[in-house]
Design a protein around this motif. Structure first.
Motif, mmCIF file in Angstrom:
data_model
loop_
_atom_site.group_PDB
_atom_site.id
_atom_site.type_symbol
_atom_site.label_atom_id
_atom_site.label_comp_id
_atom_site.label_asym_id
_atom_site.label_seq_id
_atom_site.Cartn_x
_atom_site.Cartn_y
_atom_site.Cartn_z
ATOM 1 N N ALA A 245 0.762 -1.286 -0.104
ATOM 2 C CA ALA A 245 0.185 -0.036 0.020
ATOM 3 C C ALA A 245 0.932 1.046 -0.152
ATOM 4 O O ALA A 245 1.958 1.443 0.729
ATOM 5 N N VAL A 246 0.408 2.262 -0.728
ATOM 6 C CA VAL A 246 1.335 3.521 -0.727
ATOM 7 C C VAL A 246 0.407 4.702 -1.147
ATOM 8 O O VAL A 246 -0.899 4.415 -1.494
ATOM 9 N N THR A 247 0.481 5.780 -0.450
ATOM 10 C CA THR A 247 -0.282 6.855 -0.722
ATOM 11 C C THR A 247 0.334 7.764 -1.862
ATOM 12 O O THR A 247 1.260 8.353 -1.840
ATOM 13 N N LEU A 248 -0.408 8.076 -2.919
ATOM 14 C CA LEU A 248 0.159 8.687 -4.032
ATOM 15 C C LEU A 248 -0.496 10.148 -3.557
ATOM 16 O O LEU A 248 -1.305 10.764 -3.033
ATOM 17 N N ALA A 249 0.666 11.270 -4.300
ATOM 18 C CA ALA A 249 0.433 12.765 -3.772
ATOM 19 C C ALA A 249 -0.524 13.304 -5.010
ATOM 20 O O ALA A 249 0.207 13.589 -6.115
ATOM 21 N N GLY A 250 -1.787 13.449 -4.933
ATOM 22 C CA GLY A 250 -2.592 14.177 -5.896
ATOM 23 C C GLY A 250 -2.508 15.561 -5.983
ATOM 24 O O GLY A 250 -2.120 15.941 -5.075
ATOM 25 N N ARG A 251 -3.035 16.019 -6.900
ATOM 26 C CA ARG A 251 -3.408 17.452 -6.960
ATOM 27 C C ARG A 251 -4.902 17.786 -6.450
ATOM 28 O O ARG A 251 -5.518 17.099 -5.594
ATOM 29 N N GLY A 252 -5.581 18.827 -6.864
ATOM 30 C CA GLY A 252 -6.743 19.234 -6.469
ATOM 31 C C GLY A 252 -7.768 18.262 -7.402
ATOM 32 O O GLY A 252 -7.452 17.537 -8.189
ATOM 33 N N ALA A 253 -9.087 18.499 -6.758
ATOM 34 C CA ALA A 253 -10.181 17.428 -7.551
ATOM 35 C C ALA A 253 -10.388 17.634 -8.781
ATOM 36 O O ALA A 253 -10.288 16.583 -9.694
ATOM 37 N N ALA A 254 -10.429 18.722 -9.388
ATOM 38 C CA ALA A 254 -10.434 19.179 -10.762
ATOM 39 C C ALA A 254 -9.430 18.471 -11.700
ATOM 40 O O ALA A 254 -9.792 18.043 -12.849
ATOM 41 N N GLU A 255 -8.280 18.698 -10.958
ATOM 42 C CA GLU A 255 -6.906 18.364 -11.937
ATOM 43 C C GLU A 255 -7.000 16.740 -11.946
ATOM 44 O O GLU A 255 -6.446 16.189 -13.218
ATOM 45 N N GLU A 256 -7.258 15.969 -10.771
ATOM 46 C CA GLU A 256 -7.356 14.930 -10.701
ATOM 47 C C GLU A 256 -8.417 14.309 -11.910
ATOM 48 O O GLU A 256 -8.074 13.177 -12.452
ATOM 49 N N ALA A 257 -9.488 15.006 -11.721
ATOM 50 C CA ALA A 257 -10.620 14.539 -12.830
ATOM 51 C C ALA A 257 -10.014 14.611 -14.275
ATOM 52 O O ALA A 257 -10.364 13.757 -15.170
ATOM 53 N N GLU A 258 -9.236 15.669 -14.556
ATOM 54 C CA GLU A 258 -8.756 15.858 -15.854
ATOM 55 C C GLU A 258 -7.741 14.657 -16.155
ATOM 56 O O GLU A 258 -7.832 14.128 -17.239
ATOM 57 N N LEU A 259 -6.921 14.367 -15.087
ATOM 58 C CA LEU A 259 -5.973 13.188 -15.137
ATOM 59 C C LEU A 259 -6.490 11.837 -15.768
ATOM 60 O O LEU A 259 -6.143 11.159 -16.503
ATOM 61 N N ALA A 260 -7.777 11.622 -14.815
ATOM 62 C CA ALA A 260 -8.387 10.590 -15.109
ATOM 63 C C ALA A 260 -8.802 10.246 -16.487
ATOM 64 O O ALA A 260 -9.325 9.177 -16.648
ATOM 65 N N THR A 261 -9.281 11.172 -17.133
ATOM 66 C CA THR A 261 -9.677 11.236 -18.694
ATOM 67 C C THR A 261 -8.601 11.102 -19.548
ATOM 68 O O THR A 261 -8.898 10.691 -20.725
ATOM 69 N N LEU A 262 -7.506 11.287 -19.094
ATOM 70 C CA LEU A 262 -6.321 10.873 -19.874
ATOM 71 C C LEU A 262 -5.451 9.646 -19.670
ATOM 72 O O LEU A 262 -4.865 9.004 -20.646
#
Length: 287
Positions: free
Chosen positions: A216-233
């Motif tokens: 298990a590891v915790t990744l360092a995400g950005r803000g919710a909107a930026e993560e949503a954009e990354l999830a579409t890519l």
């Protein structure tokens, strides 16, 4: 790299024409997110000053830089990748860092004739799950290692153990429908999520002292909107969006719902989102 190598032609096209250019555009964000995985990988591999290291799927060079620092001026790192856009970024980064002990090679590690027994360590961060013939690929990598040489790599665990993928994928699938059927364990990010399958591959390829452990590891995400954009890519949801090609209105709906989902993730002390994830850490030695 002018021609698509075989037998990984589909992956060559993906990483040169689709995923590789996307990664280059988002490299700073993606590498920041995956820094904890680099920490795990380097701790497990323990590269030593003076060692020669083969890095499989070096991508944009973030792990290559750390390997170069670990082996020092008396050692060497050969970073191999099939993605010309990512290698170009890696070359710039290595040049800016003055890491002359690190070299890059545009090649398919499954078939490239590496010098026999030349490396003490072969290492990969998410670069080994894309081989068309994984047993042949790892046999080739084993041949490049000195007897007793070490293999260490990180692969993704299953989507159910990675909510930063599972949640946006469920949203994308609800709106876009399921992906086209694929053969089981097709090359891709989740191809090595079964520990027994990975152990069998490595044993057949000539490795021993094999361990494959979910971590298990915790990744360092950005803000919710930026993560949503990354999830579409990227990831399973990004692959589904790439396959289905939704129109702008549907993309906006996906982004809105994914943003709301990511907003429910916990936050990190310094800002950004804490994204729980699980990786498969594998290690072995050449017989």
């Amino acid at each position: 790299m002018d021609e698509a190598p075989t037998p990984n032609e589909a992956q060559w096209r993906n990483w040169n024409e689709i995923s590789g250019p996307k990664w280059v555009r988002a490299a700073a964000v993606m590498e920041g997110r995956l820094a904890p995985v680099n920490d795990l990988l380097l701790s497990e591999a323990a590269p030593r000053p003076g060692e020669q290291v083969l890095e499989i799927g070096c991508g944009a060079g973030a792990t290559t830089l750390r390997l170069a620092a670990a082996v020092g001026a008396t050692g060497g790192v050969l970073g191999v990748d099939i993605s010309a856009p990512m290698l170009a970024l890696a070359e710039r980064s290595l040049g800016e860092a003055g890491a002359a002990q690190a070299k890059l090679l545009a090649a398919d590690a499954q078939i490239h004739p590496f010098p026999a027994g030349a490396f003490a360590l072969a290492l990969s961060r998410f670069g080994v799950m894309f081989f068309a013939d994984p047993i042949a690929a790892f046999r080739n990598i084993a041949a490049a290692l000195a007897p007793g040489g070490r293999l260490v790599f990180a692969a993704w665990a299953g989507i159910e153990a990675n909510p930063h993928w599972e949640i946006p994928y469920a949203i994308a699938r609800r709106h876009l429908g399921p992906p086209k059927p694929r053969p089981p364990r097709s090359p891709g990010p989740l191809a090595f999520s079964d520990a027994d399958y990975v152990r069998d591959i490595l044993a057949a390829a000539g490795f021993e002292a094999i361990t494959v452990t979910p971590v298990a590891v915790t990744l360092a995400g950005r803000g919710a909107a930026e993560e949503a954009e990354l999830a579409t890519l990227f990831g399973p949801s990004g692959a589904l969006v790439e396959e289905k090609r939704p129109d702008d209105a549907l993309r906006a709906t996906l982004h809105e719902e994914m943003t709301a989902a990511f907003a429910r993730f916990p936050t990190l002390p310094g800002g950004g989102l804490a994204l729980p994830a699980t990786v498969m850490m594998a290690s072995a030695r050449r017989r």
